[in-house]
Write a protein that holds these residues in place. Structure first.
Motif, PDB file in Angstrom:
ATOM      1  N   THR A  63       0.843  -1.207   0.000  1.00 46.04           N
ATOM      2  CA  THR A  63       0.000   0.000   0.000  1.00 46.04           C
ATOM      3  C   THR A  63       0.875   1.251   0.000  1.00 46.04           C
ATOM      4  OG1 THR A  63      -1.651  -1.239   1.238  1.00 46.04           O
ATOM      5  CG2 THR A  63      -1.991   1.130   1.102  1.00 46.04           C
ATOM      6  N   HIS A  64       1.931   1.250   0.827  1.00 47.11           N
ATOM      7  CA  HIS A  64       2.867   2.388   0.809  1.00 47.11           C
ATOM      8  C   HIS A  64       3.429   2.592  -0.612  1.00 47.11           C
ATOM      9  CE1 HIS A  64       6.483   4.777   1.374  1.00 47.11           C
ATOM     10  NE2 HIS A  64       7.191   3.769   0.892  1.00 47.11           N
ATOM     11  N   SER A  65       3.835   1.491  -1.248  1.00 51.60           N
ATOM     12  CA  SER A  65       4.421   1.584  -2.597  1.00 51.60           C
ATOM     13  C   SER A  65       3.408   2.136  -3.593  1.00 51.60           C
ATOM     14  CB  SER A  65       4.903   0.206  -3.073  1.00 51.60           C
ATOM     15  OG  SER A  65       5.790  -0.343  -2.124  1.00 51.60           O
ATOM     16  N   LEU A  84       8.295  -1.055  -7.037  1.00 44.50           N
ATOM     17  CA  LEU A  84       9.419  -1.946  -6.688  1.00 44.50           C
ATOM     18  C   LEU A  84      10.355  -1.379  -5.617  1.00 44.50           C
ATOM     19  CD1 LEU A  84      10.511  -3.100 -10.267  1.00 44.50           C
ATOM     20  CD2 LEU A  84       9.745  -4.644  -8.444  1.00 44.50           C
ATOM     21  N   HIS A  85      10.322  -0.064  -5.363  1.00 44.25           N
ATOM     22  CA  HIS A  85      11.428   0.568  -4.644  1.00 44.25           C
ATOM     23  C   HIS A  85      11.671  -0.025  -3.251  1.00 44.25           C
ATOM     24  CE1 HIS A  85       8.364   2.973  -2.528  1.00 44.25           C
ATOM     25  NE2 HIS A  85       9.307   3.230  -1.641  1.00 44.25           N
ATOM     26  N   ASP A  86      10.612  -0.507  -2.596  1.00 42.94           N
ATOM     27  CA  ASP A  86      10.776  -1.032  -1.225  1.00 42.94           C
ATOM     28  C   ASP A  86      10.686  -2.556  -1.143  1.00 42.94           C
ATOM     29  OD1 ASP A  86      11.442   0.983   0.520  1.00 42.94           O
ATOM     30  OD2 ASP A  86       9.377   1.573   0.952  1.00 42.94           O
ATOM     31  N   ILE A  87      10.853  -3.241  -2.237  1.00 44.75           N
ATOM     32  CA  ILE A  87      10.739  -4.714  -2.234  1.00 44.75           C
ATOM     33  C   ILE A  87      11.786  -5.327  -1.280  1.00 44.75           C
ATOM     34  CG2 ILE A  87      12.276  -5.102  -4.261  1.00 44.75           C
ATOM     35  CD1 ILE A  87       9.049  -7.024  -3.991  1.00 44.75           C
ATOM     36  N   VAL A 143      18.655   3.749  -5.289  1.00 42.96           N
ATOM     37  CA  VAL A 143      18.875   5.202  -5.185  1.00 42.96           C
ATOM     38  C   VAL A 143      17.794   5.934  -4.393  1.00 42.96           C
ATOM     39  CG1 VAL A 143      20.123   5.201  -7.392  1.00 42.96           C
ATOM     40  CG2 VAL A 143      17.707   5.877  -7.352  1.00 42.96           C
ATOM     41  N   HIS A 144      16.775   5.212  -3.897  1.00 43.95           N
ATOM     42  CA  HIS A 144      15.617   5.929  -3.340  1.00 43.95           C
ATOM     43  C   HIS A 144      15.771   6.316  -1.864  1.00 43.95           C
ATOM     44  CE1 HIS A 144      14.300   2.239  -1.265  1.00 43.95           C
ATOM     45  NE2 HIS A 144      13.596   3.056  -0.515  1.00 43.95           N
ATOM     46  N   THR A 145      16.739   5.743  -1.146  1.00 41.07           N
ATOM     47  CA  THR A 145      16.878   6.036   0.284  1.00 41.07           C
ATOM     48  C   THR A 145      17.300   7.494   0.495  1.00 41.07           C
ATOM     49  OG1 THR A 145      17.660   3.788   0.511  1.00 41.07           O
ATOM     50  CG2 THR A 145      17.939   5.190   2.406  1.00 41.07           C
ATOM     51  N   ALA A 154       8.962  11.412  -4.320  1.00 38.80           N
ATOM     52  CA  ALA A 154       7.590  11.032  -3.922  1.00 38.80           C
ATOM     53  C   ALA A 154       7.615  10.197  -2.646  1.00 38.80           C
ATOM     54  CB  ALA A 154       6.912  10.259  -5.054  1.00 38.80           C
ATOM     55  N   ASP A 155       8.601   9.319  -2.545  1.00 42.67           N
ATOM     56  CA  ASP A 155       8.724   8.416  -1.379  1.00 42.67           C
ATOM     57  C   ASP A 155       8.882   9.179  -0.070  1.00 42.67           C
ATOM     58  OD1 ASP A 155       9.146   5.855  -0.074  1.00 42.67           O
ATOM     59  OD2 ASP A 155      11.276   6.354  -0.029  1.00 42.67           O
ATOM     60  N   LYS A 156       9.461  10.366  -0.135  1.00 44.15           N
ATOM     61  CA  LYS A 156       9.697  11.128   1.101  1.00 44.15           C
ATOM     62  C   LYS A 156       8.388  11.642   1.712  1.00 44.15           C
ATOM     63  CE  LYS A 156      12.798   9.661   0.900  1.00 44.15           C
ATOM     64  NZ  LYS A 156      13.328   9.115  -0.335  1.00 44.15           N
ATOM     65  N   THR A 193       5.425   7.757   4.754  1.00 45.30           N
ATOM     66  CA  THR A 193       6.245   6.816   5.516  1.00 45.30           C
ATOM     67  C   THR A 193       5.456   5.535   5.748  1.00 45.30           C
ATOM     68  OG1 THR A 193       5.393   7.500   7.655  1.00 45.30           O
ATOM     69  CG2 THR A 193       7.260   8.757   6.775  1.00 45.30           C
ATOM     70  N   LYS A 194       6.187   4.520   6.181  1.00 49.44           N
ATOM     71  CA  LYS A 194       5.514   3.237   6.438  1.00 49.44           C
ATOM     72  C   LYS A 194       5.005   3.146   7.881  1.00 49.44           C
ATOM     73  CE  LYS A 194       9.038   1.145   4.477  1.00 49.44           C
ATOM     74  NZ  LYS A 194       9.620   2.248   3.674  1.00 49.44           N
ATOM     75  N   TYR A 195       4.818   4.322   8.542  1.00 52.65           N
ATOM     76  CA  TYR A 195       4.267   4.252   9.925  1.00 52.65           C
ATOM     77  C   TYR A 195       2.805   3.834   9.982  1.00 52.65           C
ATOM     78  CZ  TYR A 195       8.662   6.048  11.542  1.00 52.65           C
ATOM     79  OH  TYR A 195       9.994   6.181  11.811  1.00 52.65           O
TER      80      TYR A 195
HETATM   81 FE   LIG Z   1       9.369   3.752   0.447  1.00 50.67          FE
END
Ligand SMILES: [Fe+2]
Length: 216
Positions: free
Chosen positions: A31-33, A66-69, A113-115, A149-151, A154-156
């Protein structure tokens, strides 16, 4: 996006979910992704409308999904990210999963590269990460959009305002704030009020279910 590609990525998440509560991990990460995908698409729409810059939509959306797989192996059985592997490593764990599953290098890059706003050679050395010492920073417009976009989510899970992101990111390295501000100047700050609203109930509900599963 291409439905077949989206399905293939969903199956990859299903394959790699793990821990004592695999369905909860899957729901949280997937869901986060998907939220990151929607934010990235929104930023790409604005970019095309205002600056006429074309974005490869399939690559962008696949990259977001895919970024958080690499998160799955980095969670321990109680959904903590710190016990097994340090959080930065999920980038490289993810890159390896994506490569080993037959996706091209351009897809693996989204993981690596997404971190934060990307990891520099100095970050790699300081954190003692066991990967080739070089920069892992977003270069293409698609990589930048997914990273940026990822920033905002969060996965909280929670939607963070820009000021909070900026503060969080510069705690570790003030240069990251400079890179974040550069992304803001290029892509603007997305209006996420509708997404916040859309996911408000889900955010509360998954927190309750996670705490219940963990006996908290
Ligand atoms: Fe993420």
């Amino acid at each position: 996006m291409n439905a077949e590609l989206q399905q293939k990525i969903k199956e990859l998440h299903q394959k790699h979910k793990q821990g004592n509560f695999p369905e909860l991990y899957l729901e949280l990460v997937w869901t986060h992704s998907d939220i990151v995908r929607q934010i990235a698409v929104r930023l790409a729409d604005t970019l095309e409308e205002t600056k006429g810059i074309k974005v490869n939509r399939d690559l962008l959306e696949a990259g977001a999904l895919l970024h958080d797989i690499g998160m799955y192996p980095c969670y321990d059985d109680e959904l903590n990210t710190s016990s097994k592997l340090i959080p930065l490593q999920h980038a490289f764990v993810g890159g390896n999963i994506v490569r080993s599953e037959g996706f091209g290098e351009e897809y693996a890059r989204f993981c690596e590269v997404h971190t934060a706003t990307g990891l520099t050679k100095e970050d790699i050395e300081r954190e003692n990460l066991e990967v080739e010492i070089k920069d892992y920073v977003p270069v293409t417009v698609e990589e930048e959009l997914v990273t940026y976009a990822d920033k905002f989510h969060t996965k909280y899970p929670a939607f963070d305002p820009y000021e909070m992101i900026s503060e969080r990111i510069s705690k570790y390295d003030p240069n990251r704030k400079v890179r974040l501000d550069n992304l803001r100047m290029k892509y603007g700050i997305p209006n996420l009020e509708d997404l916040k609203e859309k996911y408000a109930d889900w955010s509360k509900d998954i927190n309750i279910r996670i705490n219940k599963a963990l006996g908290k």
